[in-house]
Scaffold this active site. Structure first.
Site, mmCIF file in Angstrom:
data_model
loop_
_atom_site.group_PDB
_atom_site.id
_atom_site.type_symbol
_atom_site.label_atom_id
_atom_site.label_comp_id
_atom_site.label_asym_id
_atom_site.label_seq_id
_atom_site.Cartn_x
_atom_site.Cartn_y
_atom_site.Cartn_z
ATOM 1 N N ILE A 192 0.824 -1.203 0.000
ATOM 2 C CA ILE A 192 0.000 0.000 0.000
ATOM 3 C C ILE A 192 0.862 1.259 0.000
ATOM 4 O O ILE A 192 0.540 2.258 -0.659
ATOM 5 C CB ILE A 192 -0.940 0.002 1.226
ATOM 6 C CG1 ILE A 192 -2.031 -1.056 1.045
ATOM 7 C CG2 ILE A 192 -1.577 1.382 1.423
ATOM 8 C CD1 ILE A 192 -3.002 -0.749 -0.072
ATOM 9 N N CYS A 193 1.988 1.223 0.739
ATOM 10 C CA CYS A 193 2.838 2.425 0.809
ATOM 11 C C CYS A 193 3.389 2.785 -0.561
ATOM 12 O O CYS A 193 3.497 3.970 -0.918
ATOM 13 C CB CYS A 193 3.968 2.211 1.805
ATOM 14 S SG CYS A 193 5.019 0.785 1.474
ATOM 15 N N THR A 194 3.730 1.756 -1.373
ATOM 16 C CA THR A 194 4.234 2.012 -2.733
ATOM 17 C C THR A 194 3.123 2.565 -3.613
ATOM 18 O O THR A 194 3.330 3.538 -4.355
ATOM 19 C CB THR A 194 4.785 0.711 -3.351
ATOM 20 O OG1 THR A 194 5.846 0.216 -2.546
ATOM 21 C CG2 THR A 194 5.284 0.958 -4.769
ATOM 22 N N ASN A 197 2.356 6.271 -2.332
ATOM 23 C CA ASN A 197 3.368 7.323 -2.284
ATOM 24 C C ASN A 197 4.398 7.294 -3.401
ATOM 25 O O ASN A 197 4.794 8.360 -3.898
ATOM 26 C CB ASN A 197 4.107 7.255 -0.928
ATOM 27 C CG ASN A 197 3.160 7.394 0.240
ATOM 28 O OD1 ASN A 197 2.312 8.278 0.262
ATOM 29 N ND2 ASN A 197 3.301 6.512 1.232
#
Length: 413
Positions: A192-194, A197
């Site tokens: 999810i972070c990739t 962001n």
């Protein structure tokens, strides 16, 4: 064996004469449903019509895109935007006199049991594992003991690049599609972070649109991956996201492939697998020869190689097995962690499971009021919600039947 001895009937591998008049009669009376009118479905429809089947139905919920024309040979440029099922039926009927094909532009889930009962057999030429799971479970669930009219053999074909398979599924007798679910690769997931962001790939932008932006924009409206308008929105939103990060290569077809986990297809592989499927349909419909028992794999990467074997039925299969699934769980595991485990488990692979026991609802995805009422259970440990020996009933949008999970606790270390 002596010369004058005969093998038992059924063991001789002898075919009926192919010019027997009864064969044409059987083919004319046999009503067949083809699910999917894409690369594999086009080949299957054409083959069935040329073989002599006269009563065909076809279901597909997609419309024709320009990217389809290189391998879905029943379609032309003038057909772009029209329903695949409709165009495929028109084309084959125009070329093969005497065949009648009834097309339905929509989802397989739109039809009830009475619709599926009219067919002698069902052939799947699908590009979606979830759709295969649904129709497999539906045909298994329809069987009534002692009533052969409810028993519908399913022939499933699938391709992935230069690889493919054909299989015969006899509900209640052979292994079903769900029995082999752990043979297939799970869907690729991205952190999810990739996605949120630092996207680097077209797939990251598409996942951002479907996982993060869709619920933010549309709230409780469920994303329907079979709805062309929803896919179009995802495509446009992902394209905008890609432009912000200088990411190219986002297409409508790729968007469909990412959110539906579509398996890529090659025309030559489609032709080989479709021929195998139609050969089995011919044998089942006419009884001219023994049909496949029950799985054929084809590999064309470095030549032509086929391998047949009997895929074993799983006693604890959630769809066709007699036993409940069992699981030894950590009592400190939260309900959220249990749901994630069910989604990742290779032989289950659920999307959005709802869970309940005989006495309470643990978590329900819908309706909104019930989801809100059970949401507080998500972070509770299982020991607060269950006792050893409890059975959890699991429902999921990907299956028309419920699963049963018998719970026990792991021994303390």
């Amino acid at each position: 064996m002596a010369v004058d001895e005969e093998e038992p009937e059924g063991d001789q591998g002898i075919m009926m004469p192919l010019d027997d008049p009864s064969i044409s009669e059987e083919l004319e009376q046999c009503k067949v449903l083809v699910i999917g009118a894409g690369g594999l479905g086009c080949e299957i429809l054409k083959n069935l019509a040329l073989t002599g089947f006269k009563q065909l139905h076809v279901i597909d919920m997609d419309t024709i895109d320009i990217s389809n024309l290189n391998r879905q040979f029943l379609f032309r440029a003038k057909d772009i935007g029209r329903p695949k099922a409709t165009v495929a039926a028109e084309f084959v009927m125009a070329r093969v006199p005497g065949v009648h094909i009834e097309a339905y532009f929509g989802r397989i889930q739109d039809k009830d049991d009475d619709y599926y009962r009219q067919f002698r057999l069902v052939i799947c030429g699908l590009d979606s594992i979830q759709a295969r799971r649904w129709i497999n479970a539906k045909l298994q669930d329809m069987v009534e003991e002692g009533n052969l009219e409810t028993w519908k053999p399913m022939i499933d074909g699938g391709t992935e690049g230069f690889k493919g398979q054909a299989r015969v599924i006899l509900p209640g007798m052979t292994s079903c599609y769900e029995c082999s679910l752990d043979m297939f690769n799970q869907r690729t997931t991205y952190p999810i972070c990739t996605i949120a962001n630092t996207p680097r790939l077209p797939e990251h932008c598409i996942e951002w649109a479907s996982q993060l932006e869709w619920p933010k924009t549309w709230g409780e409206t469920k994303l329907d991956t079979d709805n062309p308008e929803h896919i179009q929105w995802l495509f446009e939103t992902a394209t905008t996201r890609g432009a912000q990060f200088n990411i190219t290569g986002i297409t409508y077809a790729l968007t469909q492939g990412v959110v539906k986990n579509i398996i890529p297809a090659i025309a030559s592989t489609n032709a080989i697998v479709a021929a195998a499927c139609c050969n089995e349909a011919f044998k089942i419909a006419t009884g001219t020869a023994s049909f496949l028992n029950n799985y054929m794999m084809y590999t064309g990467n470095d030549g032509i190689y086929t391998y047949t074997f009997e895929h074993q039925k799983k006693p604890d299969c959630p769809v066709c097995g007699n036993a409940s699934m069992t699981a030894a769980l950590n009592p400190d595991m939260t309900l959220t962690e249990l749901m994630e485990w069910l989604q990742e488990k290779p032989d289950v692979q659920l999307k959005k499971p709802s869970l309940r026991t005989a006495s309470r609802s643990l978590y329900m995805q819908a309706p909104p009021m019930l989801e809100k009422a059970t949401r507080e259970n998500l972070e509770k440990p299982l020991s607060e919600l269950l006792e050893a020996g409890d059975t959890i009933t699991i429902t999921d949008a990907s299956l028309p039947v419920s699963l049963q999970l018998l719970v026990s606790w792991k021994a303390s270390q």
